[in-house]
Each structure stands twice: as structure tokens, then as C-alpha cells.
Design a protein around this motif. Structure first.
Motif, PDB file in Angstrom:
ATOM      1  N   VAL A 116       0.843  -1.194   0.000  1.00 25.63           N
ATOM      2  CA  VAL A 116       0.000   0.000   0.000  1.00 25.63           C
ATOM      3  C   VAL A 116       0.879   1.244   0.000  1.00 25.63           C
ATOM      4  O   VAL A 116       1.814   1.356   0.793  1.00 25.63           O
ATOM      5  CB  VAL A 116      -0.916   0.037   1.241  1.00 25.63           C
ATOM      6  N   ALA A 117       0.556   2.172  -0.885  1.00 18.78           N
ATOM      7  CA  ALA A 117       1.177   3.493  -0.867  1.00 18.78           C
ATOM      8  C   ALA A 117       0.088   4.502  -0.525  1.00 18.78           C
ATOM      9  O   ALA A 117      -0.932   4.587  -1.216  1.00 18.78           O
ATOM     10  CB  ALA A 117       1.802   3.823  -2.219  1.00 18.78           C
ATOM     11  N   LEU A 118       0.304   5.224   0.558  1.00 14.76           N
ATOM     12  CA  LEU A 118      -0.654   6.212   1.043  1.00 14.76           C
ATOM     13  C   LEU A 118      -0.121   7.609   0.778  1.00 14.76           C
ATOM     14  O   LEU A 118       1.022   7.924   1.137  1.00 14.76           O
ATOM     15  CB  LEU A 118      -0.887   6.030   2.542  1.00 14.76           C
ATOM     16  N   PHE A 119      -0.953   8.439   0.184  1.00 16.35           N
ATOM     17  CA  PHE A 119      -0.618   9.827  -0.097  1.00 16.35           C
ATOM     18  C   PHE A 119      -1.681  10.704   0.565  1.00 16.35           C
ATOM     19  O   PHE A 119      -2.859  10.602   0.216  1.00 16.35           O
ATOM     20  CB  PHE A 119      -0.589  10.076  -1.607  1.00 16.35           C
ATOM     21  N   VAL A 120      -1.267  11.527   1.524  1.00 15.65           N
ATOM     22  CA  VAL A 120      -2.208  12.339   2.302  1.00 15.65           C
ATOM     23  C   VAL A 120      -2.053  13.810   1.923  1.00 15.65           C
ATOM     24  O   VAL A 120      -0.965  14.375   2.056  1.00 15.65           O
ATOM     25  CB  VAL A 120      -1.982  12.164   3.818  1.00 15.65           C
TER      26      VAL A 120
ATOM     27  N   MET B 219       4.175   5.998   2.983  1.00 11.58           N
ATOM     28  CA  MET B 219       3.182   6.665   3.818  1.00 11.58           C
ATOM     29  C   MET B 219       3.608   8.131   3.883  1.00 11.58           C
ATOM     30  O   MET B 219       4.445   8.503   4.695  1.00 11.58           O
ATOM     31  CB  MET B 219       3.146   6.019   5.205  1.00 11.58           C
ATOM     32  N   ARG B 220       3.078   8.919   2.963  1.00 13.43           N
ATOM     33  CA  ARG B 220       3.539  10.300   2.796  1.00 13.43           C
ATOM     34  C   ARG B 220       2.443  11.299   3.148  1.00 13.43           C
ATOM     35  O   ARG B 220       1.307  11.165   2.713  1.00 13.43           O
ATOM     36  CB  ARG B 220       3.989  10.539   1.362  1.00 13.43           C
ATOM     37  N   LEU B 221       2.862  12.312   3.883  1.00 20.76           N
ATOM     38  CA  LEU B 221       1.998  13.428   4.221  1.00 20.76           C
ATOM     39  C   LEU B 221       2.555  14.662   3.532  1.00 20.76           C
ATOM     40  O   LEU B 221       3.710  15.030   3.756  1.00 20.76           O
ATOM     41  CB  LEU B 221       1.955  13.647   5.736  1.00 20.76           C
ATOM     42  N   TYR B 222       1.751  15.269   2.674  1.00 19.23           N
ATOM     43  CA  TYR B 222       2.160  16.450   1.922  1.00 19.23           C
ATOM     44  C   TYR B 222       1.635  17.686   2.628  1.00 19.23           C
ATOM     45  O   TYR B 222       0.439  17.782   2.916  1.00 19.23           O
ATOM     46  CB  TYR B 222       1.626  16.379   0.482  1.00 19.23           C
ATOM     47  N   LEU B 223       2.550  18.626   2.897  1.00 17.05           N
ATOM     48  CA  LEU B 223       2.205  19.860   3.593  1.00 17.05           C
ATOM     49  C   LEU B 223       2.802  21.042   2.846  1.00 17.05           C
ATOM     50  O   LEU B 223       3.804  20.886   2.140  1.00 17.05           O
ATOM     51  CB  LEU B 223       2.757  19.836   5.024  1.00 17.05           C
TER      52      LEU B 223
ATOM     53  N   LEU C  97       3.371  19.924  13.889  1.00 15.62           N
ATOM     54  CA  LEU C  97       2.674  18.985  12.998  1.00 15.62           C
ATOM     55  C   LEU C  97       3.675  18.098  12.278  1.00 15.62           C
ATOM     56  O   LEU C  97       3.486  16.879  12.185  1.00 15.62           O
ATOM     57  CB  LEU C  97       1.815  19.743  11.985  1.00 15.62           C
ATOM     58  N   ILE C  98       4.742  18.684  11.793  1.00 15.57           N
ATOM     59  CA  ILE C  98       5.771  17.913  11.090  1.00 15.57           C
ATOM     60  C   ILE C  98       6.369  16.863  12.023  1.00 15.57           C
ATOM     61  O   ILE C  98       6.497  15.690  11.661  1.00 15.57           O
ATOM     62  CB  ILE C  98       6.860  18.845  10.538  1.00 15.57           C
ATOM     63  N   GLN C  99       6.691  17.262  13.223  1.00 19.81           N
ATOM     64  CA  GLN C  99       7.273  16.341  14.199  1.00 19.81           C
ATOM     65  C   GLN C  99       6.289  15.225  14.552  1.00 19.81           C
ATOM     66  O   GLN C  99       6.667  14.053  14.633  1.00 19.81           O
ATOM     67  CB  GLN C  99       7.689  17.107  15.455  1.00 19.81           C
ATOM     68  N   ALA C 100       5.017  15.576  14.759  1.00 16.75           N
ATOM     69  CA  ALA C 100       4.000  14.567  15.096  1.00 16.75           C
ATOM     70  C   ALA C 100       3.834  13.564  13.966  1.00 16.75           C
ATOM     71  O   ALA C 100       3.718  12.351  14.207  1.00 16.75           O
ATOM     72  CB  ALA C 100       2.667  15.247  15.407  1.00 16.75           C
ATOM     73  N   ALA C 101       3.836  14.042  12.737  1.00 18.54           N
ATOM     74  CA  ALA C 101       3.685  13.148  11.585  1.00 18.54           C
ATOM     75  C   ALA C 101       4.872  12.202  11.475  1.00 18.54           C
ATOM     76  O   ALA C 101       4.699  10.995  11.261  1.00 18.54           O
ATOM     77  CB  ALA C 101       3.519  13.963  10.310  1.00 18.54           C
ATOM     78  N   GLU C 102       6.074  12.741  11.611  1.00 17.37           N
ATOM     79  CA  GLU C 102       7.265  11.890  11.525  1.00 17.37           C
ATOM     80  C   GLU C 102       7.293  10.865  12.655  1.00 17.37           C
ATOM     81  O   GLU C 102       7.699   9.720  12.441  1.00 17.37           O
ATOM     82  CB  GLU C 102       8.522  12.759  11.530  1.00 17.37           C
TER      83      GLU C 102
ATOM     84  N   GLU D 244       6.417   9.966   6.076  1.00 16.45           N
ATOM     85  CA  GLU D 244       7.434  10.754   5.405  1.00 16.45           C
ATOM     86  C   GLU D 244       6.749  12.073   5.066  1.00 16.45           C
ATOM     87  O   GLU D 244       5.730  12.096   4.374  1.00 16.45           O
ATOM     88  CB  GLU D 244       7.896  10.064   4.125  1.00 16.45           C
ATOM     89  N   VAL D 245       7.272  13.167   5.592  1.00 18.36           N
ATOM     90  CA  VAL D 245       6.658  14.471   5.373  1.00 18.36           C
ATOM     91  C   VAL D 245       7.313  15.131   4.163  1.00 18.36           C
ATOM     92  O   VAL D 245       8.535  15.226   4.084  1.00 18.36           O
ATOM     93  CB  VAL D 245       6.791  15.368   6.622  1.00 18.36           C
ATOM     94  N   VAL D 246       6.477  15.571   3.234  1.00 14.55           N
ATOM     95  CA  VAL D 246       6.939  16.257   2.035  1.00 14.55           C
ATOM     96  C   VAL D 246       6.414  17.686   2.098  1.00 14.55           C
ATOM     97  O   VAL D 246       5.199  17.897   2.105  1.00 14.55           O
ATOM     98  CB  VAL D 246       6.432  15.550   0.754  1.00 14.55           C
ATOM     99  N   ILE D 247       7.329  18.646   2.193  1.00 19.91           N
ATOM    100  CA  ILE D 247       6.960  20.055   2.266  1.00 19.91           C
ATOM    101  C   ILE D 247       7.102  20.665   0.868  1.00 19.91           C
ATOM    102  O   ILE D 247       8.133  20.489   0.219  1.00 19.91           O
ATOM    103  CB  ILE D 247       7.866  20.825   3.246  1.00 19.91           C
ATOM    104  N   THR D 248       6.063  21.353   0.429  1.00 22.11           N
ATOM    105  CA  THR D 248       6.116  22.010  -0.873  1.00 22.11           C
ATOM    106  C   THR D 248       5.944  23.508  -0.681  1.00 22.11           C
ATOM    107  O   THR D 248       5.370  23.954   0.311  1.00 22.11           O
ATOM    108  CB  THR D 248       5.007  21.503  -1.807  1.00 22.11           C
ATOM    109  N   SER D 249       6.442  24.253  -1.633  1.00 19.76           N
ATOM    110  CA  SER D 249       6.175  25.688  -1.617  1.00 19.76           C
ATOM    111  C   SER D 249       4.863  25.894  -2.360  1.00 19.76           C
ATOM    112  O   SER D 249       4.704  25.471  -3.507  1.00 19.76           O
ATOM    113  CB  SER D 249       7.309  26.463  -2.277  1.00 19.76           C
ATOM    114  N   GLY D 250       3.906  26.451  -1.680  1.00 19.85           N
ATOM    115  CA  GLY D 250       2.594  26.640  -2.294  1.00 19.85           C
ATOM    116  C   GLY D 250       1.735  25.398  -2.209  1.00 19.85           C
ATOM    117  O   GLY D 250       1.801  24.624  -1.263  1.00 19.85           O
ATOM    118  N   ASP D 251       0.951  25.177  -3.244  1.00 12.40           N
ATOM    119  CA  ASP D 251      -0.019  24.094  -3.306  1.00 12.40           C
ATOM    120  C   ASP D 251       0.669  22.727  -3.372  1.00 12.40           C
ATOM    121  O   ASP D 251       1.623  22.545  -4.115  1.00 12.40           O
ATOM    122  CB  ASP D 251      -0.884  24.306  -4.549  1.00 12.40           C
ATOM    123  N   VAL D 252       0.163  21.771  -2.628  1.00 17.52           N
ATOM    124  CA  VAL D 252       0.778  20.438  -2.586  1.00 17.52           C
ATOM    125  C   VAL D 252       0.306  19.531  -3.722  1.00 17.52           C
ATOM    126  O   VAL D 252       0.903  18.478  -3.962  1.00 17.52           O
ATOM    127  CB  VAL D 252       0.503  19.728  -1.237  1.00 17.52           C
TER     128      VAL D 252
END
Length: 159
Positions: A18-22, A53-57, A65-70, A75-83
Motif C-alpha cells: 500500500v502506498a498512502l498519499f495524504v 506513507m507520505r503526508l504532503y504539507l 505537525l511535522i514532528q507529530a507526523a514523523e 514521510e513528510v513532504v513540504i512544498t512551496s505553495g499548493d501540494v
């Protein structure tokens, strides 16, 4: 058990990678009261192995939030602007490269419809996880091979 039968056939036994994308900005909202543990456990109920298991922020995500997710294994993925673009590209890449048997996207954003359709074309099971019944997207529901709410998946664990 009815939900598991609907998702996995008569025996109701989940299998596969399973690959989860949040989609964090669309799911982790006050009105949905979503818990990261519930999202993680819901994804784990869809197969017997997690391949991602990725959370996009976006760049406005708090360090807490980043620390809680990790801490919960995301795996937290930070984007500039819209994810949306990064999440859709990653989801499509996982499908094309055969990195998963089940692709799950937790969102209510219709922008992920083409990515789910592409995963379907590669023969993967796709699951659209809505944060709640009033957070459902008809377009995602129709594009995915299965559509559920987070409540349905977490309630099925109690059976």
C-alpha cells in the motif's frame, strides 16, 4: 467485515503493498477532526505491507505537525505553495514504477482524479479516502476503484 468484503472480495482479506498519499491541507482541517493515527491505521488495513506513507504539507505547516507526523511514521513532504502537483506526480510515479499494489489518497480535492485514473490504468487498486462523509468528492469517488470515509475504515477495524 462488510466493508472489507466490499474492498477485497468474499474473503475480506487485504493483501499487497500500500502506498498512502495524504493531502495535508485538505484533510488536516479543524472541521474534519482527523487524527494522523487513524489515517495511518486505515492505510495499514488496506494491505499487508506499506510501501509509502507520505503526508504532503505546504510551507505554512507548523514544526509541531511535522514532528507529530514523523513520529507516527509518515514521510513528510513540504512544498512551496499548493501540494497538489507534487502529490499527483509522486502518486503517478508509484503507479508507473510498480511500487505498490494499492494506491490510497486521503483527500477531498478533485485535482487527484487524473492521477487515480492513471493508477487504475496500470491495474492497481485505488482507494479514495475522504476525511468524512461531508468531505467526500464525487469526482474522486468515481475515479477510484474504492471510495471510503476515514470513519468507515477505522470503524471496520473495530469489527
Amino acid at each position: 467485515m462488510d466493508l472489507l468484503r466490499r474492498l477485497f472480495g468474499p474473503d475480506g482479506v487485504p493483501s499487497g503493498r500500500v502506498a498512502l498519499f495524504v493531502d495535508g491541507p485538505n484533510v488536516l482541517r479543524e472541521e474534519f477532526d482527523v487524527d494522523l493515527d487513524d489515517i495511518r491505521n486505515a492505510a495499514r488495513s488496506l494491505g499487508d505491507q506499506m510501501s509509502a506513507m507520505r503526508l504532503y504539507l505546504d510551507e505554512h505547516a507548523t514544526p509541531g505537525l511535522i514532528q507529530a507526523a514523523e513520529a507516527r511514521g509518515f514521510e513528510v513532504v513540504i512544498t512551496s505553495g499548493d501540494v497538489d502537483v507534487k502529490l499527483a506526480v509522486d502518486l503517478t510515479r508509484f503507479a508507473a514504477e510498480g511500487c505498490a499494489d494499492v494506491i490510497a489518497v486521503a483527500s477531498r480535492d478533485t485535482d487527484f482524479k487524473p492521477a487515480l485514473e492513471t493508477a487504475n490504468e496500470y491495474g492497481l487498486r485505488t482507494v479514495a479516502i475522504a476525511p468524512g462523509s461531508y468531505g467526500r468528492s464525487d469526482a474522486l469517488q468515481n475515479a477510484a476503484t474504492h471510495a471510503v470515509t476515514l470513519d468507515e475504515l477505522t470503524d471496520s477495524d473495530d469489527d
